[in-house]
Scaffold this motif. Structure first.
Motif, PDB file in Angstrom:
ATOM      1  N   GLU A 157       0.826  -1.210   0.000  1.00  0.00           N
ATOM      2  CA  GLU A 157       0.000   0.000   0.000  1.00  0.00           C
ATOM      3  C   GLU A 157       0.860   1.260   0.000  1.00  0.00           C
ATOM      4  O   GLU A 157       0.532   2.252  -0.660  1.00  0.00           O
ATOM      5  CB  GLU A 157      -0.939   0.012   1.207  1.00  0.00           C
ATOM      6  CG  GLU A 157      -2.012  -1.062   1.179  1.00  0.00           C
ATOM      7  CD  GLU A 157      -1.555  -2.387   1.757  1.00  0.00           C
ATOM      8  OE1 GLU A 157      -2.417  -3.242   2.009  1.00  0.00           O
ATOM      9  OE2 GLU A 157      -0.332  -2.557   1.958  1.00  0.00           O
ATOM     10  N   GLY A 180       1.326   6.190  -7.239  1.00  0.00           N
ATOM     11  CA  GLY A 180       0.180   7.012  -7.616  1.00  0.00           C
ATOM     12  C   GLY A 180       0.507   8.489  -7.572  1.00  0.00           C
ATOM     13  O   GLY A 180       0.083   9.256  -8.452  1.00  0.00           O
ATOM     14  N   ARG A 225      -6.822   6.141 -10.535  1.00  0.00           N
ATOM     15  CA  ARG A 225      -8.183   6.288 -10.017  1.00  0.00           C
ATOM     16  C   ARG A 225      -8.848   4.940  -9.796  1.00  0.00           C
ATOM     17  O   ARG A 225      -9.579   4.745  -8.823  1.00  0.00           O
ATOM     18  CB  ARG A 225      -9.026   7.106 -11.003  1.00  0.00           C
ATOM     19  CG  ARG A 225      -8.634   8.577 -11.089  1.00  0.00           C
ATOM     20  CD  ARG A 225      -9.516   9.273 -12.107  1.00  0.00           C
ATOM     21  NE  ARG A 225      -9.105  10.645 -12.348  1.00  0.00           N
ATOM     22  CZ  ARG A 225      -9.660  11.441 -13.243  1.00  0.00           C
ATOM     23  NH1 ARG A 225     -10.664  10.981 -14.002  1.00  0.00           N
ATOM     24  NH2 ARG A 225      -9.233  12.682 -13.415  1.00  0.00           N
ATOM     25  N   GLY A 257      -7.308   2.235  -9.141  1.00  0.00           N
ATOM     26  CA  GLY A 257      -6.531   1.429  -8.208  1.00  0.00           C
ATOM     27  C   GLY A 257      -5.907   0.206  -8.844  1.00  0.00           C
ATOM     28  O   GLY A 257      -5.613  -0.778  -8.149  1.00  0.00           O
TER      29      GLY A 257
END
Length: 495
Positions: A313, A320, A433, A435
């Motif tokens: 994560e 990102g 967006r 993911g």
């Protein structure tokens, strides 16, 4: 006397000839009733009589030999036999009084020397008809092959044009076919993933059924989609419009070849594994699943590395953030592509000499193919050597023709890569967006290289094939406009 009704159709395709079976049975039943014949059994077979070996016909012969029936009732002698073996067997069994009678609504048979002679002629005519039909079909196929026309049912993505007897692009399915090749050539999607993804979009086969995984594999191996086809071991130049280029087809074959190598089974899917190296010791970064979370860390193979674990994560958040920094908006993407197309049209005239050079090379290859045919006809080379060399020449010609088309479009050196690069900058934000970490990794691999993980931070350099693209392309009309796009500053600083 007991009669066996035998009705036959020449194909297993029920949609084409099932009515002929119904018509045969109706006529035979009415004939039996009219002639007061006792019907012991009805046999219907969907098999060609060109060759011996029909299972139900053989059962009819066995039943008569066992005495369960005395005669056969059929529509015409050609329903019983179209080959010399079955025809001769029937006449021999009539001779031996095993078959005591043959009845046909369309043909009169007498159990006499003249009757058996005329029956043999009827069987001979049936064989002649099927042989002549086969020869006419083969002649038609040879004519189609000489003209570069695919002689069979059109594969998925094409449809058979009945008026011209050629194949034309199926406008509804062709985009799906091209998409399958593009997805597979990227090397990031397995055949099963493509199978599920494209089927979900609605691609169907000829009979309206979803395609199987093996059909996708057959599709990816079919050279017909780039303009040539193989028929009975020999390669021909097709006159149909190709859906993909030979370059794209070759990339797919290379991906398929590499995937054919043995790989250890992977129980977990770690998207970023194999992308990064350790910034301290240079070893590869691996991954493992712990308590429902994916952790990336150095393999620490034969070294005392002090780097710590980092959760997926956290890496995804870093990726990102970077992608959002370098991505392009829809408006800027449209403006840049418009400028690219204008610059491509300007360069079109300068490519004329290259086009002429490619056309001359294509003519040389045609001459080589003509000479190859003469060499084969003289017996200097074998059929296998001729087919192999011809395939090489045709593929060489296909590459030259594609190159000539690239010159004609003015996009040989920079246009398509530049357009793909700009489009990828636009799509990258959508990947964030959604993911979709897999698509984000694909984007990183396009624009960068030398990915390093150190102190739980991901760093890399822009040494990918796209690095020199902006400098190579003639973009004088929108350089300053590009500088005004705030989303490109970070990308520019990494060059």
């Amino acid at each position: 006397m007991r009669y066996l009704i035998y009705a036959r159709k020449s194909t297993d395709d029920e949609d084409r000839q099932i009515l002929s079976i119904e018509a045969q049975l109706k006529e035979l039943r009415e004939y039996a009733k009219r002639e007061n014949l006792f019907v012991y059994k009805e046999v219907v077979e969907a098999k060609t009589a060109k060759k011996p070996g029909r299972p139900l016909f053989n059962e009819v012969m066995v039943e008569i030999e066992k005495g369960h029936a005395d005669g056969i009732l059929a529509w015409h002698p050609d329903r019983l036999a179209r080959n010399s073996i079955d025809g001769g067997k029937i006449i021999y069994m009539v001779d031996q009084r095993v078959i005591r009678d043959l009845r046909f609504p369309t043909y009169r048979f007498d159990d006499s020397a003249q009757g058996k002679f005329m029956l043999s002629i009827a069987f001979g005519q049936s064989k002649y008809y099927i042989d002549a039909l086969s020869e006419n079909i083969r002649r038609g196929i040879r004519l189609k092959l000489s003209k570069g026309i695919w002689p069979q049912w059109a594969p998925i993505g094409y449809i058979n044009e009945r008026k011209t007897r050629t194949i034309i692009i199926d406008e509804g399915k062709a985009p799906f076919i091209k998409g399958v090749f593009e997805l597979y050539s990227a090397g990031s999607h397995t055949l099963e993933e493509i199978h599920q993804k494209v089927n979900a979009l609605g691609l169907q086969g000829r009979k309206g059924r979803p395609l199987s995984r093996s059909q996708y594999q057959t599709m990816l191996k079919n050279p017909l989609y780039y303009g040539v086809f193989r028929f009975k071991g020999e390669v021909y130049e097709g006159t149909h419009q190709p859906i993909i280029t030979k370059k794209l087809f070759d990339r797919c074959q290379e991906v398929m070849r590499l995937r054919g190598k043995h790989k250890e089974p992977q129980t977990e899917r770690f998207v970023l594994r194999g992308l990064m190296r350790c910034g301290e010791c240079g070893r590869m970064i691996t991954a493992e699943l712990q308590k429902g979370h994916v952790y990336y860390h150095c393999t620490k193979r034969l070294t005392n590395c002090n780097q710590k674990y980092v959760r997926e994560e956290e890496l995804a958040a870093q990726i990102g953030e970077f992608i959002q920094t370098v991505s392009l908006s829809d408006e800027w993407t449209k403006r840049i592509i418009e400028e690219l197309e204008r610059d491509r049209n300007t360069s079109l005239h300068s490519s004329i000499p290259q086009q002429q050079n490619q056309e001359a090379k294509v003519k040389e290859v045609d001459d080589k193919i003509s000479k190859l045919i003469d060499i084969y006809l003289t017996g200097t080379i074998t059929l296998e050597e001729y087919q192999r060399k011809k395939e090489d020449f045709i593929n060489q010609k296909q590459e030259l023709q594609e190159s000539a088309r690239d010159f004609a479009a003015g996009s040989t050196n920079w246009f398509e890569p530049a357009k793909n690069f700009v489009t990828s900058l636009n799509r990258a934000e959508y990947a964030v967006r959604e993911g979709n970490l897999g698509l984000q990794r694909e984007f990183l691999e396009k624009i960068g290289s030398n990915y390093i993980l150190k102190e739980r931070r991901l760093v890399f350099s822009s040494g990918a094939p796209y690095r020199g693209l902006l400098k190579a392309a003639p973009f004088p009309n929108w350089r300053r406009g590009w500088d005004l796009n705030p989303g490109t500053r970070f990308l520019r600083s990494t060059h």
